[in-house]
Scaffold this motif. Structure first.
Motif, mmCIF file in Angstrom:
data_model
loop_
_atom_site.group_PDB
_atom_site.id
_atom_site.type_symbol
_atom_site.label_atom_id
_atom_site.label_comp_id
_atom_site.label_asym_id
_atom_site.label_seq_id
_atom_site.Cartn_x
_atom_site.Cartn_y
_atom_site.Cartn_z
ATOM 1 N N SER A 186 4.470 -1.636 -1.298
ATOM 2 C CA SER A 186 4.470 -0.736 -2.450
ATOM 3 C C SER A 186 3.668 0.505 -2.080
ATOM 4 O O SER A 186 2.994 0.536 -1.052
ATOM 5 C CB SER A 186 3.875 -1.424 -3.683
ATOM 6 N N GLU A 187 3.788 1.500 -2.906
ATOM 7 C CA GLU A 187 2.994 2.714 -2.688
ATOM 8 C C GLU A 187 2.417 3.150 -4.016
ATOM 9 O O GLU A 187 3.135 3.226 -5.011
ATOM 10 C CB GLU A 187 3.838 3.826 -2.070
ATOM 11 N N GLU A 188 1.106 3.376 -4.017
ATOM 12 C CA GLU A 188 0.404 3.756 -5.234
ATOM 13 C C GLU A 188 -0.463 4.978 -4.955
ATOM 14 O O GLU A 188 -1.392 4.895 -4.165
ATOM 15 C CB GLU A 188 -0.473 2.594 -5.718
ATOM 16 N N SER A 189 -0.157 6.094 -5.557
ATOM 17 C CA SER A 189 -0.944 7.330 -5.420
ATOM 18 C C SER A 189 -1.184 7.707 -3.964
ATOM 19 O O SER A 189 -2.301 8.017 -3.557
ATOM 20 C CB SER A 189 -2.288 7.192 -6.141
ATOM 21 N N GLY A 190 -0.156 7.638 -3.136
ATOM 22 C CA GLY A 190 -0.286 8.010 -1.730
ATOM 23 C C GLY A 190 -0.889 6.927 -0.853
ATOM 24 O O GLY A 190 -1.107 7.135 0.334
ATOM 25 N N GLY B 69 -4.230 7.442 4.383
ATOM 26 C CA GLY B 69 -4.371 8.348 5.531
ATOM 27 C C GLY B 69 -4.417 7.528 6.806
ATOM 28 O O GLY B 69 -3.493 6.796 7.118
ATOM 29 N N THR B 70 -5.522 7.610 7.531
ATOM 30 C CA THR B 70 -5.662 6.838 8.769
ATOM 31 C C THR B 70 -6.556 5.602 8.572
ATOM 32 O O THR B 70 -6.757 4.834 9.496
ATOM 33 C CB THR B 70 -6.281 7.704 9.887
ATOM 34 N N ALA C 29 10.464 0.275 3.128
ATOM 35 C CA ALA C 29 10.197 1.275 2.102
ATOM 36 C C ALA C 29 9.523 0.588 0.924
ATOM 37 O O ALA C 29 9.672 -0.619 0.734
ATOM 38 C CB ALA C 29 11.508 1.913 1.658
ATOM 39 N N PRO C 30 8.759 1.333 0.153
ATOM 40 C CA PRO C 30 8.142 0.744 -1.036
ATOM 41 C C PRO C 30 9.205 0.051 -1.895
ATOM 42 O O PRO C 30 10.305 0.553 -2.075
ATOM 43 C CB PRO C 30 7.538 1.949 -1.761
ATOM 44 N N GLY C 31 8.853 -1.146 -2.365
ATOM 45 C CA GLY C 31 9.786 -1.930 -3.170
ATOM 46 C C GLY C 31 10.569 -2.952 -2.364
ATOM 47 O O GLY C 31 11.269 -3.784 -2.917
ATOM 48 N N GLN C 32 10.461 -2.908 -1.031
ATOM 49 C CA GLN C 32 11.185 -3.851 -0.183
ATOM 50 C C GLN C 32 10.287 -5.007 0.248
ATOM 51 O O GLN C 32 9.064 -4.874 0.274
ATOM 52 C CB GLN C 32 11.730 -3.148 1.065
ATOM 53 N N THR C 33 10.923 -6.130 0.582
ATOM 54 C CA THR C 33 10.208 -7.289 1.095
ATOM 55 C C THR C 33 10.894 -7.785 2.360
ATOM 56 O O THR C 33 12.059 -7.475 2.601
ATOM 57 C CB THR C 33 10.170 -8.441 0.068
ATOM 58 N N ARG D 106 -0.403 3.269 0.826
ATOM 59 C CA ARG D 106 0.577 2.231 1.154
ATOM 60 C C ARG D 106 -0.097 0.873 1.017
ATOM 61 O O ARG D 106 -1.191 0.651 1.542
ATOM 62 C CB ARG D 106 1.101 2.431 2.575
ATOM 63 N N VAL D 107 0.548 -0.046 0.294
ATOM 64 C CA VAL D 107 0.003 -1.380 0.070
ATOM 65 C C VAL D 107 1.010 -2.401 0.587
ATOM 66 O O VAL D 107 2.144 -2.459 0.107
ATOM 67 C CB VAL D 107 -0.291 -1.635 -1.429
#
Length: 161
Positions: free
Chosen positions: A68-72, A94-95, A52-56, A74-75
């Protein structure tokens, strides 16, 4: 005579089975090592996709993946503790997936689209090579020696004028 032939045949058959078992052991061990390596790579991909975002999570080649997730978008950032590659950032919108490779020298390159899926599992040098960096230390050293020779030749030419 018939008993002796049967005994000899049984002895040869048993020796053949033992030889096959001993010789095959190395192949089995190599196959197991390869399977374990592939399983680790698949596990890292599965791990990063379930984070999940915020996990390592730890990743291969002495690295760590942070999500992390920024404005939809996934990073997934894979940071290397050492080596010529500092980090790889995989963005998913998206894809569409894209991976950027950051070298410790400050240079940044995109990973080819065909290799983006491996960005979180390949060794740092493999990622650097795929992105077009020179990751062979011997080749880099040879280029540096060649550059210094050119500089010396240029300085000698200036001094001769």
């Amino acid at each position: 005579m018939n008993k002796r032939s049967s005994f000899s045949f049984l002895t040869l058959a048993l020796a053949g089975l033992l030889a096959a078992a001993c010789g095959g052991g190395a192949n089995t061990n190599n196959a197991n090592a390869t399977n374990a390596s592939n399983a680790n790579a698949a596990n890292t991909n599965a791990q990063s996709s379930t984070l999940a975002p915020g996990q390592t999570a730890p990743a291969p080649d002495n690295s760590t993946v942070a999500v992390s997730e920024e404005s939809g978008t996934r990073v997934e950032t894979r940071t290397f503790a050492s080596g010529p590659i500092e980090k790889v950032v995989v963005t998913t919108r998206g894809t569409e997936r894209r991976a950027r490779v950051f070298a410790r020298s400050g240079e940044i390159r995109d990973l080819p689209e065909s290799r983006v899926g491996e960005a979180l599992t390949l060794a740092g040098r493999e990622i650097g090579n795929a992105a077009g960096f020179i990751m062979d230390e011997a080749e880099g050293a040879a280029n540096e020696v060649g550059d210094k020779a050119e500089d010396a030749a240029g300085a000698a030419a200036k001094g001769g004028r």
